[in-house]
Write a protein that holds these residues in place. Sequence first.
Motif, PDB file in Angstrom:
ATOM      1  N   UNK A 153       0.808  -1.218   0.000  1.00  0.00           N
ATOM      2  CA  UNK A 153       0.000   0.000   0.000  1.00  0.00           C
ATOM      3  C   UNK A 153       0.839   1.265   0.000  1.00  0.00           C
ATOM      4  N   UNK A 154       1.835   1.341   0.881  1.00  0.00           N
ATOM      5  CA  UNK A 154       2.581   2.594   1.038  1.00  0.00           C
ATOM      6  C   UNK A 154       3.421   2.949  -0.198  1.00  0.00           C
ATOM      7  N   UNK A 155       4.185   2.012  -0.797  1.00  0.00           N
ATOM      8  CA  UNK A 155       4.918   2.392  -2.009  1.00  0.00           C
ATOM      9  C   UNK A 155       4.012   2.777  -3.168  1.00  0.00           C
ATOM     10  N   UNK A 156       2.783   2.249  -3.188  1.00  0.00           N
ATOM     11  CA  UNK A 156       1.882   2.583  -4.289  1.00  0.00           C
ATOM     12  C   UNK A 156       1.432   4.033  -4.259  1.00  0.00           C
ATOM     13  N   UNK A 157       1.536   4.685  -3.096  1.00  0.00           N
ATOM     14  CA  UNK A 157       1.108   6.086  -2.984  1.00  0.00           C
ATOM     15  C   UNK A 157       1.934   6.983  -3.895  1.00  0.00           C
ATOM     16  N   UNK A 158       3.232   6.699  -3.984  1.00  0.00           N
ATOM     17  CA  UNK A 158       4.137   7.564  -4.752  1.00  0.00           C
ATOM     18  C   UNK A 158       4.051   7.224  -6.232  1.00  0.00           C
ATOM     19  N   UNK A 159       2.963   7.640  -6.872  1.00  0.00           N
ATOM     20  CA  UNK A 159       2.760   7.391  -8.300  1.00  0.00           C
ATOM     21  C   UNK A 159       2.724   8.735  -9.018  1.00  0.00           C
ATOM     22  N   UNK A 160       3.845   9.098  -9.614  1.00  0.00           N
ATOM     23  CA  UNK A 160       3.968  10.419 -10.221  1.00  0.00           C
ATOM     24  C   UNK A 160       3.061  10.573 -11.439  1.00  0.00           C
ATOM     25  N   UNK A 161       2.876   9.508 -12.199  1.00  0.00           N
ATOM     26  CA  UNK A 161       2.057   9.616 -13.408  1.00  0.00           C
ATOM     27  C   UNK A 161       0.604   9.916 -13.064  1.00  0.00           C
ATOM     28  N   UNK A 162       0.039   9.166 -12.124  1.00  0.00           N
ATOM     29  CA  UNK A 162      -1.361   9.404 -11.742  1.00  0.00           C
ATOM     30  C   UNK A 162      -1.537  10.772 -11.097  1.00  0.00           C
ATOM     31  N   UNK A 163      -0.554  11.200 -10.316  1.00  0.00           N
ATOM     32  CA  UNK A 163      -0.631  12.531  -9.709  1.00  0.00           C
ATOM     33  C   UNK A 163      -0.654  13.614 -10.792  1.00  0.00           C
TER      34      UNK A 163
END
Length: 287
Positions: A157-167
């Motif tokens: 869960x935690x590494x999935x938060x850092x998604x630059x493309x979706x942001x």
Amino acid sequence: MSGTRTLVSPAVLARQPGRAVYWTVFTGVVVLFALAFLFPVYWMVSGAAKSPDEVARTPPTLLPEQWGTSGYTDAWDLMRLPTHLWNTVVQAAGAWLFQLVFCTAAAYALSKLRPAFGRVILGGILATLMVPAQALVVPKYLTVADLGLLNDPLAVWLPAVANAFNLYLLKRFFDQLPRDVLEAAAIDGAGKLRTLWSIVLPLSRPVLGVVSIFALVAVWQDFLWPLMVFSDTGKQPISVALVQLSQNVQLTVLIAAMVIASIPMVALFLVFQRHIVAGISAGGTKG
């Protein structure tokens, strides 16, 4: 004179021979593309219905000599698919929720709140897209291990938060929202958080659908990271379990397991395909 030029002129289509040739070619192209996309699916589904000897036969048979469901039932029981599918659902749902909450909040802040050094922060986030994912595996693993999160869904869960493309996709969409609507909400006394909840999110359903699909598919098909953080076989997702257990089962059982594992994502796409297309066209990926 019309400014639009087409491959077949309206004059040709107005004649009976021209229409016949056009629809014949059009139908042939559609059928060929449909076969190209659907035949692999049929081959996988029918392969699981064959006997082990028939699957290994050369040349292969187009239709099973005798349809059977033993491959699917054996895959469900022998490979413990309910357990691994549930593990995958938990990991994918948690990653989706974390990513949707934090990426939406960050994108809204960068787009509408305009914090100090916002462009620098956005540039740094986008710069992470240039870093190969393989180069981040070891630092992520060491961090997760130091936090004691091995064999824990939080490791996914935690590494999935850092998604630059979706942001960035969310930010581009928020940038295109009508400013008049947001200013009207501010005049009515809505704060920043109320504006996000009552105005921005309802208008952002298409792009939120696209981000949701990207987040779920990324976790569902990921193999390397779950393999590293889940040494307990009872907590492994379906992508890892299929590989780990493939050495001890027949080929028809493995094919059946792959068919079952692909059903949730296919069903998800069929249900939300309209929202996906709308989100891609409106989510700032154009020009």
